[in-house]
Motif scaffolding. Structure first.
Motif, PDB file in Angstrom:
ATOM      1  N   UNK A 144      71.735 101.491  58.338  1.00  0.00           N
ATOM      2  CA  UNK A 144      72.809 101.772  59.293  1.00  0.00           C
ATOM      3  C   UNK A 144      72.433 101.217  60.662  1.00  0.00           C
ATOM      4  N   UNK A 145      73.147 100.192  61.117  1.00  0.00           N
ATOM      5  CA  UNK A 145      72.828  99.546  62.385  1.00  0.00           C
ATOM      6  C   UNK A 145      72.932 100.501  63.566  1.00  0.00           C
ATOM      7  N   UNK A 146      73.904 101.419  63.521  1.00  0.00           N
ATOM      8  CA  UNK A 146      74.084 102.355  64.634  1.00  0.00           C
ATOM      9  C   UNK A 146      72.870 103.261  64.797  1.00  0.00           C
ATOM     10  N   UNK A 147      72.253 103.653  63.684  1.00  0.00           N
ATOM     11  CA  UNK A 147      71.037 104.473  63.762  1.00  0.00           C
ATOM     12  C   UNK A 147      69.904 103.682  64.414  1.00  0.00           C
ATOM     13  N   UNK A 148      69.778 102.425  64.058  1.00  0.00           N
ATOM     14  CA  UNK A 148      68.755 101.574  64.663  1.00  0.00           C
ATOM     15  C   UNK A 148      68.987 101.423  66.165  1.00  0.00           C
ATOM     16  N   UNK A 149      70.251 101.262  66.533  1.00  0.00           N
ATOM     17  CA  UNK A 149      70.576 101.100  67.957  1.00  0.00           C
ATOM     18  C   UNK A 149      70.240 102.364  68.729  1.00  0.00           C
ATOM     19  N   UNK A 150      70.603 103.527  68.176  1.00  0.00           N
ATOM     20  CA  UNK A 150      70.288 104.801  68.847  1.00  0.00           C
ATOM     21  C   UNK A 150      68.783 104.990  68.997  1.00  0.00           C
ATOM     22  N   UNK A 151      68.029 104.672  67.934  1.00  0.00           N
ATOM     23  CA  UNK A 151      66.579 104.828  68.002  1.00  0.00           C
ATOM     24  C   UNK A 151      65.965 103.856  69.015  1.00  0.00           C
ATOM     25  N   UNK A 152      66.495 102.644  69.055  1.00  0.00           N
ATOM     26  CA  UNK A 152      65.973 101.648  69.997  1.00  0.00           C
ATOM     27  C   UNK A 152      66.232 102.072  71.439  1.00  0.00           C
ATOM     28  N   UNK A 153      67.447 102.558  71.707  1.00  0.00           N
ATOM     29  CA  UNK A 153      67.778 103.020  73.065  1.00  0.00           C
ATOM     30  C   UNK A 153      66.914 104.222  73.434  1.00  0.00           C
ATOM     31  N   UNK A 154      66.711 105.124  72.471  1.00  0.00           N
ATOM     32  CA  UNK A 154      65.876 106.300  72.713  1.00  0.00           C
ATOM     33  C   UNK A 154      64.448 105.878  73.047  1.00  0.00           C
ATOM     34  N   UNK A 155      63.914 104.912  72.300  1.00  0.00           N
ATOM     35  CA  UNK A 155      62.553 104.427  72.559  1.00  0.00           C
ATOM     36  C   UNK A 155      62.466 103.776  73.934  1.00  0.00           C
ATOM     37  N   UNK A 156      63.455 102.972  74.284  1.00  0.00           N
ATOM     38  CA  UNK A 156      63.460 102.313  75.592  1.00  0.00           C
ATOM     39  C   UNK A 156      63.550 103.331  76.726  1.00  0.00           C
ATOM     40  N   UNK A 157      64.332 104.397  76.522  1.00  0.00           N
ATOM     41  CA  UNK A 157      64.458 105.440  77.552  1.00  0.00           C
ATOM     42  C   UNK A 157      63.119 106.140  77.758  1.00  0.00           C
ATOM     43  N   UNK A 158      62.416 106.420  76.675  1.00  0.00           N
ATOM     44  CA  UNK A 158      61.110 107.076  76.776  1.00  0.00           C
ATOM     45  C   UNK A 158      60.087 106.162  77.421  1.00  0.00           C
ATOM     46  N   UNK A 159      60.115 104.882  77.072  1.00  0.00           N
ATOM     47  CA  UNK A 159      59.107 103.950  77.582  1.00  0.00           C
ATOM     48  C   UNK A 159      59.240 103.734  79.076  1.00  0.00           C
ATOM     49  N   UNK A 160      60.469 103.821  79.594  1.00  0.00           N
ATOM     50  CA  UNK A 160      60.663 103.628  81.044  1.00  0.00           C
ATOM     51  C   UNK A 160      60.219 104.830  81.845  1.00  0.00           C
ATOM     52  N   UNK A 161      60.063 105.974  81.182  1.00  0.00           N
ATOM     53  CA  UNK A 161      59.654 107.188  81.870  1.00  0.00           C
ATOM     54  C   UNK A 161      58.134 107.347  81.924  1.00  0.00           C
ATOM     55  N   UNK A 162      57.420 106.481  81.165  1.00  0.00           N
ATOM     56  CA  UNK A 162      55.958 106.583  81.130  1.00  0.00           C
ATOM     57  C   UNK A 162      55.336 105.992  82.378  1.00  0.00           C
TER      58      UNK A 162
END
Length: 211
Positions: free
Chosen positions: A193-211
């Motif tokens: 499911x591409x939408x699941x991949x997109x959500x996970x990718x955005x979630x990872x990017x959001x976390x990485x910018x907060x580090x």
């Protein structure tokens, strides 16, 4: 070309039409910009804000459009490049759908979601999805993201994720890092499911910018 303006909110005017106008004072000059109606929720008189702009020059007038992010502004420019899509319909699309939902609908060819916007019928939705997906594919190619596929990522999934993230304003390097990180998840490697991949990718990017 004016890329963005920084200044104080002097006034926000909501007329009888759906159009909303922001008066932004920059160095004692008041700029009049048409903005997305929902942008008014984050604007307070007297506060300092940065607004990304698009300037439209016509024979009888010059119009400035204002957006909260550069990604919104860039997608607006892509939308008005579609035949039959004017500035007001582009603004309606951006105001009706959250940016990630709008981009995913375009990339995934989800005309039903696009048609939720007032004034967008089935044929218009099909034209938007077809023409813009081609433009986003060219954008992806220009960003150099078509050369490699991370292990565990299906090519079709990779294409949708990359086009969506680029349209949301992420850089090519950020897109690559997000795909590589998400593909290491054993559960995601089995997910088609591409939408699941997109959500996970955005979630990872959001976390990485907060580090």
């Amino acid at each position: 070309m004016i890329n963005y303006l920084k200044g104080k909110v002097a006034d926000v005017h909501k007329g009888s039409s759906p159009r909303v106008t922001l008066i932004l004072e920059v160095n004692q000059i008041g700029y009049e910009l048409q903005i997305l109606p929902r942008l008014t929720q984050s604007l307070q008189p007297g506060e300092d804000v940065q607004v990304f702009t698009h300037q439209q020059v016509r024979e009888d007038q010059i119009v400035l459009y204002g957006f909260g992010t550069s990604a919104e502004r860039d997608l607006f420019r892509q939308l008005v490049s579609v035949s039959g899509i004017g500035a007001q319909l582009a603004i309606a699309l951006l105001d009706t759908l959250e940016l990630p939902d709008l981009v995913q609908a375009i990339v995934g060819g989800n005309t039903r979601v696009l048609a939720k916007t007032p004034g967008v019928g089935a044929k218009t939705a099909e034209r938007i999805a077809l023409e813009l997906k081609n433009k986003l594919a060219e954008w992806r190619q220009d960003a150099g993201l078509t050369t490699s596929v991370p292990v565990g990522v299906m090519p079709a999934i990779q294409e949708e994720v990359e086009m969506t993230l680029l349209a949301l304003g992420y850089t090519g390097q950020e897109v690559i890092q997000a795909l590589q990180a998400v593909s290491k998840d054993a559960n995601m490697s089995k997910n088609t499911n591409a939408e699941d991949w997109i959500r996970e990718a955005i979630s990872w990017l959001s976390r990485s910018t907060q580090l």
